[in-house]
Structures are given as structure tokens and as C-alpha cells.
Design an enzyme around this catalytic site. Structure first.
Site, PDB file in Angstrom:
ATOM      1  N   ARG A  82      -4.778  -3.276  -0.926  1.00  0.00           N
ATOM      2  CA  ARG A  82      -4.334  -3.382   0.535  1.00  0.00           C
ATOM      3  C   ARG A  82      -3.087  -2.068   0.606  1.00  0.00           C
ATOM      4  O   ARG A  82      -3.213  -1.195   1.460  1.00  0.00           O
ATOM      5  CB  ARG A  82      -3.460  -4.600   1.061  1.00  0.00           C
ATOM      6  CG  ARG A  82      -4.512  -5.447   1.573  1.00  0.00           C
ATOM      7  CD  ARG A  82      -3.761  -6.870   1.923  1.00  0.00           C
ATOM      8  NE  ARG A  82      -2.974  -7.506   0.774  1.00  0.00           N
ATOM      9  CZ  ARG A  82      -2.148  -8.615   0.759  1.00  0.00           C
ATOM     10  NH1 ARG A  82      -2.004  -8.950   1.890  1.00  0.00           N
ATOM     11  NH2 ARG A  82      -1.801  -8.925  -0.523  1.00  0.00           N
ATOM     12  N   CYS A 102       1.081  -4.002  -3.188  1.00  0.00           N
ATOM     13  CA  CYS A 102       0.829  -5.249  -2.316  1.00  0.00           C
ATOM     14  C   CYS A 102       0.618  -6.532  -3.377  1.00  0.00           C
ATOM     15  O   CYS A 102       1.693  -6.644  -4.279  1.00  0.00           O
ATOM     16  CB  CYS A 102      -0.547  -5.268  -1.710  1.00  0.00           C
ATOM     17  SG  CYS A 102      -2.022  -4.386  -2.589  1.00  0.00           S
TER      18      CYS A 102
END
Length: 308
Positions: free
Chosen positions: A263, A258
Site C-alpha cells: 500500500r 504500511c
């Protein structure tokens, strides 16, 4: 005497004098709020909050939970690396965690940083690691209890080894996949606007790259597509269909990334712990790749160094 002792033990259990009977730990990498609320007093269960919003834990947390700050406790702040073996060992000892402890992690932002914590725990050889499905969002929506008191636990004497390198991708691993030296599938789990280069990072982000776009050949499946509206993770069947539609399955090793690795930890958890795929988290992510001199990027939005 043996029969009498057995009869006494059974009788005490039936009439409730032998203490609460704790539920068996669920199979799989997730626990729900109902199970956790019933097992908060189990000495073999440790609840750990890993949230990003400052002061959130202090304002209220799941009873008996302990706080871990991802950007100081779980990383080496000087080297921009994961926590060293010595630092992480000190942390888990302070948390009272042994190798046979069931560790339930949860947090805000749909468990992004709780998943980062799960990745770190798994990297250091802790197998019985689970996420609270839905995190703080679901726990609060279900009106389950919060507490502001700090839990007191006896420290452990657990010893850990070096981190498992098979769970982590480095820049060289990504370059090898881009140049086809390996057959790894690269998955970019950021938003479509980040992937295309339309935006450099989500609003308010401090960690930035001077270039926008994505790693050549990376497939974009935003992390949010793996969760339901209430923050819980979709079923294994739904997840398989979601990723298969994008050409992602267990036929090849997978690298997820990410912007800074939080994430992508969520997607690492979904793909590796729920679906059982061979997945490595590239925690250097776009802030490393996008800032590295001489590496190719794909930028369909036409943004170059902040301009056009």
C-alpha cells in the site's frame, strides 16, 4: 526518387496501407484505458499485470498482457528482500522489455501491487514506467476487452545495474528520522485503526507484528484518500491539497510505510511520480518495525501484545 518515395510514404499513410499510426505515449506516469486499448499492438508497449488474487490473470486479463506474481517474481522469498539484480534481469528479459520500452502496469486492489512493481522497475533504472489509471477495476467497469490467451513475446537482452538505494528506506533510516538525526517526514498510509493500534492488521492478513500502533512522529494519511471511487488517482492539485493539509509537502524528504510495503508503494507512486516529491518506500514497514526489539511505538488504543 526522394520526392517520389516521400509521396508514396505519405500516400500509403493517408489511405491506411502503411499500418496503424500509434498514439504518442502520454506525458506523466499514468495512462488511461482509452489510450492503452488503442496501443495494445505497439511493439514498444508492454502491458504487465501484477495482482494479488490467485488465478485472476488466468481467468481473464488485458489483451497482450503478461503476468507477474509479486510474491515470487518481484521479491527474494528467502531473504525477505526485493528481487536481486540477476533475478529481475531474467524477468524483464523474459517479458521482452528493453530500457526504451513503455511498461504499463496494472492490477487488482486499486493497483497496490502494480505500484509495487513500478517501484521495483524504477529502482532498477527503468524510466518509462506507467500505471493504468484505475487498474483492473476501471478497465472492467468501462467494459474494455479481456483475454485468456498468454501473450508471446520475443525476449530482450537488456542489462541492468544495482538498485537505486535512494528510492528505498531501511529500518536505520526510519530510526534516524524518529531520533531527529534527519529531518525526513514519516507517513503511515494504513487505516486509522491500524495507525492507532486498535487493530494489528487488516482482516485475513498473514504477515503480522507482535505490537500494534505506529512509528513515533508518523503522520497518518491513508492511501485510499488519494483515489477516486472508480479507482483512478486524484488530480495533482487535489493531491497537493490533501497532503499539504496534513503537513506534507516537498520541503522535506519523505518516508512512506504500511504493513508490508504494497500500500505504501501506491502512496510512493502518488507522491514521487505524480507530485515529484523526494520519497522513499520503507518496504520493511510495520512488520519489521513493530517486531523489532527495543524500538519505541505509539499506541493510543492501549493494545499491547494482543491484550490491554
Amino acid at each position: 526518387m526522394k520526392l517520389a518515395s516521400l509521396f508514396t510514404a505519405v500516400t500509403l499513410t493517408v489511405i491506411g496501407l502503411a499500418g496503424p499510426t500509434l498514439a504518442q505515449t502520454p506525458e506523466g506516469p499514468l495512462v488511461n484505458g482509452e489510450w492503452l486499448e488503442k496501443n495494445l499492438s505497439d511493439p514498444k508497449v508492454r502491458v504487465v499485470e501484477v495482482s494479488v488474487e490467485p488465478g485472476l490473470f488466468e481467468r481473464g486479463h488485458i489483451p497482450n498482457a503478461q503476468n507477474v506474481v509479486w510474491h515470487t517474481d518481484l521479491v527474494d522469498t528467502v531473504r525477505r528482500d526485493i528481487a536481486t539484480k540477476e533475478k529481475f534481469q531474467d524477468l524483464v528479459r523474459k517479458l521482452g522489455i528493453d530500457k526504451d520500452t513503455t511498461v504499463v502496469l496494472y492490477g487488482d486492489n486499486n493497483n497496490w501491487f502494480a505500484a509495487w512493481g513500478a517501484w521495483i522497475f524504477k529502482s532498477y533504472g527503468f524510466d518509462n514506467i506507467k500505471l493504468l489509471d484505475g487498474g483492473r477495476k476501471k478497465w472492467e467497469a468501462d467494459k474494455r476487452p479481456f483475454d485468456s490467451r498468454v501473450a508471446s513475446v520475443a525476449p530482450s537482452q537488456v542489462s541492468i545495474g544495482e538498485p537505486n538505494s535512494k528510492l528505498r528506506a531501511r529500518l536505520s533510516d526510519v530510526n534516524d528520522a524518529v531520533s531527529k538525526k534527519t529531518n525526513a517526514t514519516i507517513v503511515d498510509i494504513r487505516s486509522p485503526d491500524e495507525y492507532s493500534g486498535k487493530v494489528f492488521a487488516p482482516p485475513g492478513s498473514q504477515e503480522l507484528a507482535v505490537r500494534a500502533g505506529h512509528v513515533p512522529g508518523a503522520i497518518n494519511v491513508p492511501w485510499v484518500r488519494a483515489v477516486n471511487e472508480d479507482g483512478t488517482i486524484k488530480s495533482a492539485d487535489e493531491l497537493k491539497k490533501l497532503y499539504a493539509a496534513a503537513g506534507i509537502d516537498d520541503s522535506k524528504p519523505i518516508i512512506v510505510y504500511c504493513r508490508i510495503g504494497e500500500r505504501s508503494s501506491h502512496t510512493w507512486f502518488v507522491l514521487s511520480q505524480i507530485l515529484g516529491y523526494d520519497v522513499r518506500n520503507y518496504d520493511g514497514s510495520w512488520t519489521e518495525y513493530g517486531n523489532t526489539v527495543g524500538l519505541p511505538v505509539v499506541n493510543v488504543a492501549g493494545t499491547v501484545w494482543g491484550g490491554k
